[in-house]
Every structure is written in C-alpha cells, then in structure tokens.
Scaffold this active site. Structure first.
Site, PDB file in Angstrom:
ATOM      1  N   CYS A   1      -2.425  -0.411   7.559  1.00 22.71           N
ATOM      2  CA  CYS A   1      -1.642   0.814   7.454  1.00 22.71           C
ATOM      3  C   CYS A   1      -1.735   1.644   8.727  1.00 22.71           C
ATOM      4  O   CYS A   1      -0.742   2.240   9.157  1.00 22.71           O
ATOM      5  CB  CYS A   1      -2.082   1.615   6.234  1.00 22.71           C
ATOM      6  SG  CYS A   1      -1.664   0.778   4.669  1.00 22.71           S
TER       7      CYS A   1
ATOM      8  N   GLU B   1       0.918   3.853   1.812  1.00 22.08           N
ATOM      9  CA  GLU B   1       1.384   4.251   3.141  1.00 22.08           C
ATOM     10  C   GLU B   1       2.572   3.409   3.596  1.00 22.08           C
ATOM     11  O   GLU B   1       3.559   3.942   4.113  1.00 22.08           O
ATOM     12  CB  GLU B   1       0.267   4.086   4.187  1.00 22.08           C
ATOM     13  CG  GLU B   1      -0.972   4.896   3.908  1.00 22.08           C
ATOM     14  CD  GLU B   1      -2.055   4.125   3.165  1.00 22.08           C
ATOM     15  OE1 GLU B   1      -3.228   4.290   3.513  1.00 22.08           O
ATOM     16  OE2 GLU B   1      -1.715   3.359   2.234  1.00 22.08           O
TER      17      GLU B   1
ATOM     18  N   HIS C   1       0.859  -1.184   0.000  1.00 22.98           N
ATOM     19  CA  HIS C   1       0.000   0.000   0.000  1.00 22.98           C
ATOM     20  C   HIS C   1       0.895   1.234   0.000  1.00 22.98           C
ATOM     21  O   HIS C   1       2.034   1.195   0.481  1.00 22.98           O
ATOM     22  CB  HIS C   1      -0.886   0.017   1.234  1.00 22.98           C
ATOM     23  CG  HIS C   1      -1.952  -1.030   1.236  1.00 22.98           C
ATOM     24  ND1 HIS C   1      -3.028  -0.974   2.084  1.00 22.98           N
ATOM     25  CD2 HIS C   1      -2.111  -2.161   0.500  1.00 22.98           C
ATOM     26  CE1 HIS C   1      -3.807  -2.012   1.877  1.00 22.98           C
ATOM     27  NE2 HIS C   1      -3.269  -2.760   0.925  1.00 22.98           N
TER      28      HIS C   1
ATOM     29  N   CYS D   1      -6.215   1.808   5.819  1.00 25.10           N
ATOM     30  CA  CYS D   1      -6.843   0.574   6.272  1.00 25.10           C
ATOM     31  C   CYS D   1      -6.261   0.200   7.641  1.00 25.10           C
ATOM     32  O   CYS D   1      -5.350   0.864   8.140  1.00 25.10           O
ATOM     33  CB  CYS D   1      -6.594  -0.547   5.263  1.00 25.10           C
ATOM     34  SG  CYS D   1      -4.868  -1.099   5.182  1.00 25.10           S
TER      35      CYS D   1
END
Length: 152
Positions: A89, A58, A56, A86
């Site tokens: 993260c 992040e 992801h 999410c």
C-alpha cells in the site's frame, strides 16, 4: 497524534474499518480526500470477500479516487487510514503521488511506512508524502485488538 484536530475523513475511515470487521475482514478503513477536503473515496478491507490479496482498504480507496478524478495521479490528495499501510500500500501511495498520508495505529508486524520495509525511506521511491501518524490511534488499535482477540 495528540492535539491533531478531529477529522471527518478519519472518522469515515474508522466507520469503514468497523464495517470491514462486521464482514469478517481485518478492520482497516481508508478515505481519500481531495485538496479541498472533500471525500472522494472510502473503502474497507475486502480481501476475503473479493478473493483478492490486493483488496486492502488503501488500494480500493486509491482506485476509486483515481476513477473519480479520471487520473492515475492523486496530486494534492490526502489518504486517511486506520492502520499503518503495508509495503504494498505504501508503494501504491507513492505511485499515486498522494500528498499526505494520515494513519492511526502503527503496525509493527506488517507496516511499511515507519516499521518494516519503510518504503518512503528507500532511494527508489520517487514520491514521498507528508506522513502524520497516530491520529485516532487508540480507537483504531482497540478495534484491531478486539477483532483478533475474538478469533483466538
């Protein structure tokens, strides 16, 4: 968030999100800035490209910023991301000790900050960043909506 000043870091996160969309990835971008506002790292989603469910935006930005600072702690740093992180993260944000999280669009389906798991509200979370939601929300939400509409 209406009235929140425009941020070069959020503008860069949006550029990373647009680049992710151009690669066929879900358009999410993230930027880590240092205590002085200098951009330390920027990334867009790369889960498909890297065949990595943890890639992801992040996570990639946090990894790069930690490497740049030669530290697993990003104390005093800020993370700017186009979509509410999410649960995975959000946990990484807490582990990295990020001081401030700034995000654009809320994610009612998979968010882990103010939706869903609400990681920062859990008693097991040892560090809770300041959270500023809704910065660049209109543009970030439109980018996501257009991306998914084109795939239906």
């Amino acid at each position: 968030m209406p009235g929140f000043p425009a941020s070069p870091a959020m503008a860069r996160a949006m550029a990373e999100a647009r680049a992710a969309a151009a690669r066929g990835e879900v358009p999410v971008g993230a930027v880590v800035s240092g205590p002085d506002g200098t951009i330390l790292a920027a990334a867009g989603n790369r889960t498909l490209e890297l065949h990595d469910p943890t890639a992801h935006a992040e996570i990639l930005a946090i990894r790069a910023a930690a490497a740049a600072l030669d530290s697993e702690r990003l104390t005093g740093c800020s993370l700017f991301v186009t979509l509410e992180p999410c649960a995975m993260c959000a946990s990484a944000i807490a582990q990295a000790r990020i001081a401030t999280l700034v995000y654009g669009a809320s994610d009612p389906k998979s968010g882990g900050v103010e939706q869903g798991a609400r990681i920062f509200a859990q008693p097991q979370t040892h560090h809770v960043p300041q959270v500023i939601a809704g910065v660049g929300e209109t543009e970030a939400a439109a980018l996501l909506r257009d991306f998914f509409r084109a795939r239906r």
